[in-house]
Design a protein around this motif. Structure first.
Motif, PDB file in Angstrom:
ATOM      1  N   CYS A 247      -6.190   4.006  -3.335  1.00  0.00           N
ATOM      2  CA  CYS A 247      -6.342   2.674  -2.727  1.00  0.00           C
ATOM      3  C   CYS A 247      -7.573   1.897  -3.192  1.00  0.00           C
ATOM      4  O   CYS A 247      -7.469   0.810  -3.760  1.00  0.00           O
ATOM      5  CB  CYS A 247      -6.426   2.794  -1.215  1.00  0.00           C
TER       6      CYS A 247
ATOM      7  N   HIS B 139       1.385   2.321   4.143  1.00  0.00           N
ATOM      8  CA  HIS B 139       0.468   3.472   4.247  1.00  0.00           C
ATOM      9  C   HIS B 139       0.606   4.082   5.641  1.00  0.00           C
ATOM     10  O   HIS B 139       0.933   3.382   6.594  1.00  0.00           O
ATOM     11  CB  HIS B 139      -0.958   2.939   4.024  1.00  0.00           C
TER      12      HIS B 139
ATOM     13  N   ASP C 168       0.837  -1.208   0.000  1.00  0.00           N
ATOM     14  CA  ASP C 168       0.000   0.000   0.000  1.00  0.00           C
ATOM     15  C   ASP C 168       0.872   1.258   0.000  1.00  0.00           C
ATOM     16  O   ASP C 168       1.667   1.465   0.916  1.00  0.00           O
ATOM     17  CB  ASP C 168      -0.866  -0.046   1.274  1.00  0.00           C
ATOM     18  N   ASP C 169       0.728   2.072  -1.035  1.00  0.00           N
ATOM     19  CA  ASP C 169       1.442   3.358  -1.105  1.00  0.00           C
ATOM     20  C   ASP C 169       2.963   3.209  -1.158  1.00  0.00           C
ATOM     21  O   ASP C 169       3.697   4.056  -0.635  1.00  0.00           O
ATOM     22  CB  ASP C 169       1.064   4.276   0.084  1.00  0.00           C
TER      23      ASP C 169
ATOM     24  N   LYS D 201       1.023   9.280  -5.830  1.00  0.00           N
ATOM     25  CA  LYS D 201      -0.338   8.795  -5.533  1.00  0.00           C
ATOM     26  C   LYS D 201      -1.313   9.949  -5.780  1.00  0.00           C
ATOM     27  O   LYS D 201      -0.972  11.089  -5.503  1.00  0.00           O
ATOM     28  CB  LYS D 201      -0.373   8.376  -4.059  1.00  0.00           C
TER      29      LYS D 201
ATOM     30  N   ASP E 206      -0.709  -0.958  -4.466  1.00  0.00           N
ATOM     31  CA  ASP E 206      -2.030  -0.499  -4.952  1.00  0.00           C
ATOM     32  C   ASP E 206      -1.984   0.856  -5.663  1.00  0.00           C
ATOM     33  O   ASP E 206      -2.897   1.208  -6.397  1.00  0.00           O
ATOM     34  CB  ASP E 206      -3.045  -0.468  -3.795  1.00  0.00           C
ATOM     35  N   ASN E 207      -0.931   1.616  -5.412  1.00  0.00           N
ATOM     36  CA  ASN E 207      -0.695   2.876  -6.137  1.00  0.00           C
ATOM     37  C   ASN E 207       0.735   3.291  -5.818  1.00  0.00           C
ATOM     38  O   ASN E 207       1.412   2.644  -5.014  1.00  0.00           O
ATOM     39  CB  ASN E 207      -1.699   3.986  -5.746  1.00  0.00           C
TER      40      ASN E 207
END
Ligand code: CA
Length: 451
Positions: free
Chosen positions: A72, A206, A32-33, A287, A264-265
């Motif tokens: 996300c 994240h 995540d991130d 992001k 996810d990004n």
């Protein structure tokens, strides 16, 4: 007597055949991130990611691996449906009324479950918090994690107790990334004797920036505190990935398990300071942006003996491809009725097909857009979902020559701009309006009402 002996032999033979041809297991791991630069296999020096690097070496790493959203929840909606999430209004994060993954959509877990797989999810859901949107109503037999978009990594810190086992809140005392790793191992242990699909969605790396002291000590040499914490958080996720692979090996399942990994990004590096310490170089952007930094991510597909080990694949691929790829790997039928936008990557990653899996890839995020065809990319990007109308749009980049999207070629190649814009408009014409307000729209409303 003879008949029963024959029956026994035939039963034993069938069992052996079944064992030999057991369907592969599937593990989809999501970070995540993460910054594009922040893994060893992309050249990161200050944060060792030995287990992710080992996974990349065991499979194919995609240098042009994309996600269909710079955010996300939209990316997760695209992953689990295999469709551009804008097709069903899931363009933004899924808060508020009407938010969450629409019940009209089938998920990857639904499909694996029907095919006889044991399905489990561990981690961040972020596809709706209502009872009917719970992972166990969306195809997962088992669930451990939290339903929102972010969570404290320590018990009792700055967020409510909201870790669920199934649908029941539980007290969790471990560092959250370690807890998710533990639960992934337990799932593998429970289901080692049957085909399984595990979706392991870390909230690392994240925010909130929480790391355990032991891992922080390992990164004492990193002077920037945010980057140091990020490194420790990344290290925890990397450890968990290593533990998952070690457990597969211990059960003799390593060769019969296909593992994918992506973020996810991109890293949230906008506007000037990276929120979590991530770095997206050599990509530009963050992001929340349709620049490469928002949508191009670390991306691995590993399946020993079926896909080449240590291969680097440069054609554009997208997380929407993972569902048809994984279903195909497992012999689960799918067709036009599934309306997948992704394609089965197996023939491409194995080298049987030499062309590009996609003629074009598309993005829409509020007023931001992008289309990629070959080396060309046409893009409108902004600091939020909105773009600055005072600038000249759209921009045209040649990513082969200009991976950092620094040299706008729109004036030099107006015909290419026209061609790509027409193609994007055609794609966009079929899309419904997004469900729910975007972050930018919400912010505007708040300001107006003086909240
Ligand atoms: Ca994210």
């Amino acid at each position: 007597m003879r008949i029963s002996t024959l029956a026994f032999i035939s039963f034993a033979f069938a069992t052996l055949t079944f064992a030999a041809e057991r369907k592969p297991n599937v593990i989809v791991i999501v970070g995540d991130d993460m910054g594009y630069a922040d893994v060893g296999f992309h050249g990161c020096k200050d944060i060792p990611t030995p287990h992710l690097d080992a996974l990349a070496k065991a499979g194919v790493r995609c240098t042009n691996g994309y996600v269909s959203g710079p955010y996300c929840s939209p990316t997760r909606a695209g992953l689990l449906t295999g469709r551009y999430q804008q097709r069903f209004g899931h363009e933004f994060n899924s808060g508020g009324p009407g938010g969450g993954l629409p019940l009209s959509e089938k998920t990857m877990a639904d499909r694996f479950k029907v095919a006889g797989y044991k399905t489990g999810m561990v981690g961040k859901w972020h596809l709706g918090g209502k009872p009917e949107q719970h992972p166990m109503k969306r195809g997962f037999d088992e669930y451990f994690g939290f339903l929102g978009g972010a969570h404290s990594y320590f018990p009792g810190r700055d967020m409510l107790k909201s870790i669920l086992r199934g649908t029941q809140p539980v007290e969790e005392n471990a560092y959250l990334t370690d807890a998710f790793g533990r639960e992934a191992l337990a799932f593998i242990d429970r289901h080692k004797g049957e085909p399984f699909f595990l979706y392991l969605a870390f909230n690392a790396v994240h925010t909130p920036m929480h790391a355990d002291d032991e891992r922080l000590k390992k990164f004492a040499h990193i002077t920037d505190k945010t980057r140091r914490t990020y490194a420790a958080m990344m290290s925890a996720m990397d450890d968990a990935v290593g533990a998952v692979r070690a457990r597969l090996q211990a059960h003799g399942l390593e060769e019969n398990t296909i593992i994918t990994f992506f973020s996810d990004n991109g890293g949230p590096v906008m506007p000037t300071t990276s929120i979590n310490g991530s770095i997206n170089t050599p990509l530009r952007g963050s992001k929340r942006q349709t620049l490469e930094g928002g949508i191009r991510v670390p991306f691995i597909v590993a399946w020993p003996k079926h896909l080449p080990a240590g291969k680097v694949y440069d054609q554009p691929v997208i997380q929407l491809d993972l569902q048809p790829t994984l279903l195909a790997a497992c012999g689960v039928a799918f067709g036009a009725a599934d309306k997948f936008d992704g394609v089965n990557l197996l023939p491409y990653l194995s080298g049987k097909e030499t062309g590009a899996p996609h003629d074009k890839l598309f993005w829409r995020f509020g007023e931001q857009m992008a289309i990629r065809q070959g080396d060309w990319k046409l893009v409108r990007y902004g600091r939020t979902e909105k773009i600055d109308e005072n600038e000249t749009w759209p921009k045209l980049y040649n990513l082969k020559e200009d991976i950092g999207e620094a040299n706008d070629l729109s004036a030099k190649h107006p015909e290419k701009v026209q061609e790509l814009e027409a193609a994007w408009k055609q794609w966009n014409a079929d899309l419904p309006k997004p469900v729910g307000a975007s972050g930018a729209q919400k912010g505007k409303k708040k300001k107006k009402s003086g909240e």
